[in-house]
Design a protein around this motif. Structure first.
Motif, PDB file in Angstrom:
ATOM      1  N   GLN A  16       7.379 -20.840   7.772  1.00 14.91           N
ATOM      2  CA  GLN A  16       7.670 -19.599   6.772  1.00 14.91           C
ATOM      3  C   GLN A  16       8.923 -19.152   6.964  1.00 14.91           C
ATOM      4  OE1 GLN A  16       4.203 -17.152   6.755  1.00 14.91           O
ATOM      5  NE2 GLN A  16       2.963 -18.249   5.317  1.00 14.91           N
ATOM      6  N   ILE A  17       9.230 -18.686   8.506  1.00 13.42           N
ATOM      7  CA  ILE A  17      10.395 -17.878   8.785  1.00 13.42           C
ATOM      8  C   ILE A  17      11.746 -18.826   8.473  1.00 13.42           C
ATOM      9  CG2 ILE A  17      11.624 -17.266  10.856  1.00 13.42           C
ATOM     10  CD1 ILE A  17       9.152 -15.943  11.819  1.00 13.42           C
ATOM     11  N   ILE A  18      11.532 -20.163   8.711  1.00 12.97           N
ATOM     12  CA  ILE A  18      12.562 -21.206   8.598  1.00 12.97           C
ATOM     13  C   ILE A  18      12.863 -21.301   7.195  1.00 12.97           C
ATOM     14  CG2 ILE A  18      13.184 -23.614   8.956  1.00 12.97           C
ATOM     15  CD1 ILE A  18      11.708 -23.568  11.562  1.00 12.97           C
ATOM     16  N   LEU A  19      11.912 -21.329   6.411  1.00 12.97           N
ATOM     17  CA  LEU A  19      12.130 -21.628   4.901  1.00 12.97           C
ATOM     18  C   LEU A  19      12.595 -20.550   4.233  1.00 12.97           C
ATOM     19  CD1 LEU A  19      11.681 -23.613   2.417  1.00 12.97           C
ATOM     20  CD2 LEU A  19       9.490 -22.734   2.157  1.00 12.97           C
ATOM     21  N   ILE A  20      12.163 -19.450   4.444  1.00 15.63           N
ATOM     22  CA  ILE A  20      12.662 -17.968   4.069  1.00 15.63           C
ATOM     23  C   ILE A  20      14.174 -17.857   4.464  1.00 15.63           C
ATOM     24  CG2 ILE A  20      12.845 -15.605   4.240  1.00 15.63           C
ATOM     25  CD1 ILE A  20       9.820 -15.823   4.812  1.00 15.63           C
TER      26      ILE A  20
END
Length: 233
Positions: A16-20
């Motif tokens: 989630q952090i990477i995609l955000i």
């Protein structure tokens, strides 16, 4: 909280952090290119390196601070509402005026421009990543350590992907809505007003947030495009 590499929940949060970061940092390459376009080839490489280094350090400090204060009552509610607005705005057509970034003729002027521009543009990223980390400093720093090099060295490719596959932006906006829903639902001030609820309620709140963002974003997008068509006629 210790890093549990065997935990599926840990890797889901890292994803989630990477995609955000990917979705919300697509403009970084444009900012860097515009700020350094008047430098010589040799200075341009140094400007990009030091500008990105300063911007990354600033973002890590801001995100760490945001994660630390997210446990205070009502801050997650405010952050979640802000994130919903950011997610909806992400889906709307951009202004065609472009970025108001002034090119600099000297190395440190370009570095300063990159850092200042990134600071102004970092609010959405900071709030979203802090929310996705769920208060875990270890997860926050690990996620940033993985995603920042990916963004810096692949920014042009990421921009191309986002232009070629608009579904990436749609999925990213839905993810932001999911994180926002969970942030609002887990706010200590909000929970104090609610009765005891089952554990799956947090995931349901995230799904509601994602559906809300995508639905409102699509509706506003259609209205804006229809208004532009009328103007052109």
């Amino acid at each position: 909280m210790e890093i549990d590499f065997a935990s599926a929940a840990f890797w889901l949060a890292v994803g989630q952090i990477i995609l955000i970061d990917i979705v919300l940092s697509g403009d970084n390459a444009v900012v860097i290119a515009l700020a350094c376009r008047n430098l010589t080839v040799d200075q341009r490489k140094k400007g990009i390196f030091w500008g990105v280094a300063g911007a990354v350090l600033l973002r890590v400090v801001l995100t760490t601070f945001a994660a630390l204060v997210m446990g205070l009552p009502w801050l997650k509610l405010v952050g979640g509402l802000l994130l919903i607005w950011i997610a909806v705005k992400l889906m709307l057509p951009e202004d065609e005026d472009g970025h108001d970034i002034e090119a600099s003729g000297n190395l440190w002027g370009a570095v300063k421009t990159i850092i200042v521009a990134d600071f102004v543009m970092s609010l959405d990223n900071v709030v979203a990543v802090a929310g996705a980390a769920h208060g875990s400093m270890a997860l926050l720093l690990f996620g940033l350590a993985v995603s920042i090099p990916l963004i810096v060295w692949s920014s042009q490719l990421i921009l191309h992907w986002m232009e070629r596959f608009p579904a990436i932006v749609l999925f990213g906006a839905g993810l932001l809505g999911y994180v926002a829903g969970q942030m609002i639902f887990s706010d200590p001030g909000v929970l104090a007003w609610l009765p005891a609820l089952p554990a799956w309620s947090a995931k349901l709140a995230g799904v509601v947030g994602a559906v809300l963002v995508v639905g409102v974003g699509r509706w506003l997008e259609r209205r804006m495009l229809a208004r532009q068509d009328v103007t052109l006629v």
